[in-house]
Design a protein around this motif. Structure first.
Motif, PDB file in Angstrom:
ATOM      1  N   VAL A 136       0.914  -1.344  -0.090  1.00  0.00           N
ATOM      2  CA  VAL A 136      -0.323  -0.068   0.014  1.00  0.00           C
ATOM      3  C   VAL A 136       0.775   1.270  -0.025  1.00  0.00           C
ATOM      4  N   ASP A 137       0.658   2.043  -0.814  1.00  0.00           N
ATOM      5  CA  ASP A 137       1.573   3.415  -0.928  1.00  0.00           C
ATOM      6  C   ASP A 137       1.049   4.360   0.256  1.00  0.00           C
ATOM      7  N   VAL A 138       1.804   4.701   1.151  1.00  0.00           N
ATOM      8  CA  VAL A 138       1.274   5.510   2.170  1.00  0.00           C
ATOM      9  C   VAL A 138       2.156   7.046   2.083  1.00  0.00           C
ATOM     10  N   SER A 139       2.657   7.204   0.950  1.00  0.00           N
ATOM     11  CA  SER A 139       3.448   8.386   0.780  1.00  0.00           C
ATOM     12  C   SER A 139       2.588   9.799   1.199  1.00  0.00           C
ATOM     13  N   ARG A 160       1.481   9.824   4.905  1.00  0.00           N
ATOM     14  CA  ARG A 160       2.665  10.194   5.727  1.00  0.00           C
ATOM     15  C   ARG A 160       2.855  11.716   5.638  1.00  0.00           C
ATOM     16  N   GLU A 161       2.675  12.311   4.575  1.00  0.00           N
ATOM     17  CA  GLU A 161       2.826  13.710   4.335  1.00  0.00           C
ATOM     18  C   GLU A 161       1.742  14.576   5.177  1.00  0.00           C
ATOM     19  N   ILE A 209       0.625  13.163  15.532  1.00  0.00           N
ATOM     20  CA  ILE A 209      -0.351  11.916  15.179  1.00  0.00           C
ATOM     21  C   ILE A 209       0.639  10.632  14.990  1.00  0.00           C
ATOM     22  N   SER A 210       0.756   9.441  15.739  1.00  0.00           N
ATOM     23  CA  SER A 210       1.372   8.460  15.397  1.00  0.00           C
ATOM     24  C   SER A 210       0.802   7.565  14.165  1.00  0.00           C
ATOM     25  N   PHE A 211       1.718   7.217  13.323  1.00  0.00           N
ATOM     26  CA  PHE A 211       1.372   6.439  12.218  1.00  0.00           C
ATOM     27  C   PHE A 211       0.578   5.255  12.668  1.00  0.00           C
ATOM     28  N   THR A 212       0.976   4.396  13.730  1.00  0.00           N
ATOM     29  CA  THR A 212       0.543   3.304  13.934  1.00  0.00           C
ATOM     30  C   THR A 212      -1.015   3.551  14.505  1.00  0.00           C
ATOM     31  N   ALA A 213      -1.291   4.516  15.182  1.00  0.00           N
ATOM     32  CA  ALA A 213      -2.610   4.925  15.801  1.00  0.00           C
ATOM     33  C   ALA A 213      -3.554   5.239  14.710  1.00  0.00           C
TER      34      ALA A 213
END
Length: 261
Positions: free
Chosen positions: A35-38, A41-42, A54-58
């Motif tokens: 999965v493209d998370v670009s 993440r931005e 904000i945490s990526f995992t949460a």
């Protein structure tokens, strides 16, 4: 003469072995996806610039919970041979690595009602669990072990595994004890780029891999994008293949579009 040492592993390892033994008997279908998370993440970085960490995992837990709520059969429990139990809430079980008296131990954490909680609330629960001091007498985060839980570890292996088989045949008890979704992010640790396939007794389980930069075709052009590897286990006893495909497609789209950010 060979030199060696003997270490006694923590009690939680006993439960892990039992879950693996019973989980191998589940009719899980495995989906290995990229999965493209670009873009997502931005968006998370933009939140941080505004002092809204904000945490990526949460966030990922929130997106998974929101998508499952739309495809409720994905997290349903089988009841008997002809019925399924669909819960209104999405309760997520994940492992938090804790250091207990010098030994790193994976401890289970159950986050309830993830479909209703905000990303910040989910993140706070994870951070609180990571920061909480534990001793070897603790079995589950947020709860002191009950007498029956301690008794479990003294039982023979075949009886312990019968307990797990009993649990997954009684959806109300299973949901109360371990939720209906399992997420493991151990693949995000280290630098290995690939998929890992977890074993679970849950109706649906996610194995989250690391994020790596890869060349991807976007609008007929090759671009370097941030890609996450993810394994999804789905119980074929409660959801058919077509629904699985639609769920995976929706989930991938929600993650790529940064839903909720």
């Amino acid at each position: 003469m060979a030199e060696y040492k003997i270490e006694k592993f923590p009690k939680t390892r006993i439960a892990t072995n039992d879950v693996c033994a019973v989980g191998l008997q589940k009719h899980h279908v495995h989906a290995l996806i990229e999965v493209d998370v670009s873009g997502s993440r931005e968006k998370i970085k933009e939140h941080k610039k505004r002092s809204e960490s904000i945490s990526f995992t949460a966030w990922l837990i929130k997106v998974i919970s929101t998508t499952i709520k739309e495809y409720e059969h994905a997290a349903a429990y089988l009841k008997g041979k002809r019925s399924i139990v669909i819960f209104n809430d999405i309760n997520v079980s994940l492992l938090i690595e804790k250091e207990i008296e010098g030994v790193k131990v994976p401890i289970p954490l159950l986050i309830k009602k993830c479909n209703e909680k905000s990303i910040a609330q989910i993140m706070d629960e994870i951070n609180d669990a990571r920061n909480k001091k534990l001793t070897k007498e603790d079995i589950v985060l947020h709860n002191k072990p009950k007498r029956m839980e301690l008794f479990y570890y003294s039982l023979p292996g075949f009886i312990r595994r019968d307990f797990w088989r009993y649990l997954i045949k009684h959806p109300l008890t299973a949901f109360d004890k371990m939720g209906n979704v399992s997420i493991s992010s151990i693949g995000m640790m280290g630098r290995a780029n690939g998929w890992f396939v977890p074993i679970s007794v849950h109706p649906i389980c996610f194995g989250i891999g690391r994020i790596a930069k890869k060349p991807v075709v976007v609008n007929d052009k090759i671009e370097i994008r941030e890609i996450i590897n993810m394994t999804v286990l789905m119980d074929h006893d409660v959801i058919d293949g077509a629904q699985m495909a639609r769920f995976i497609s929706k989930l991938s789209g929600n993650i790529e579009n940064g839903v909720g950010l």
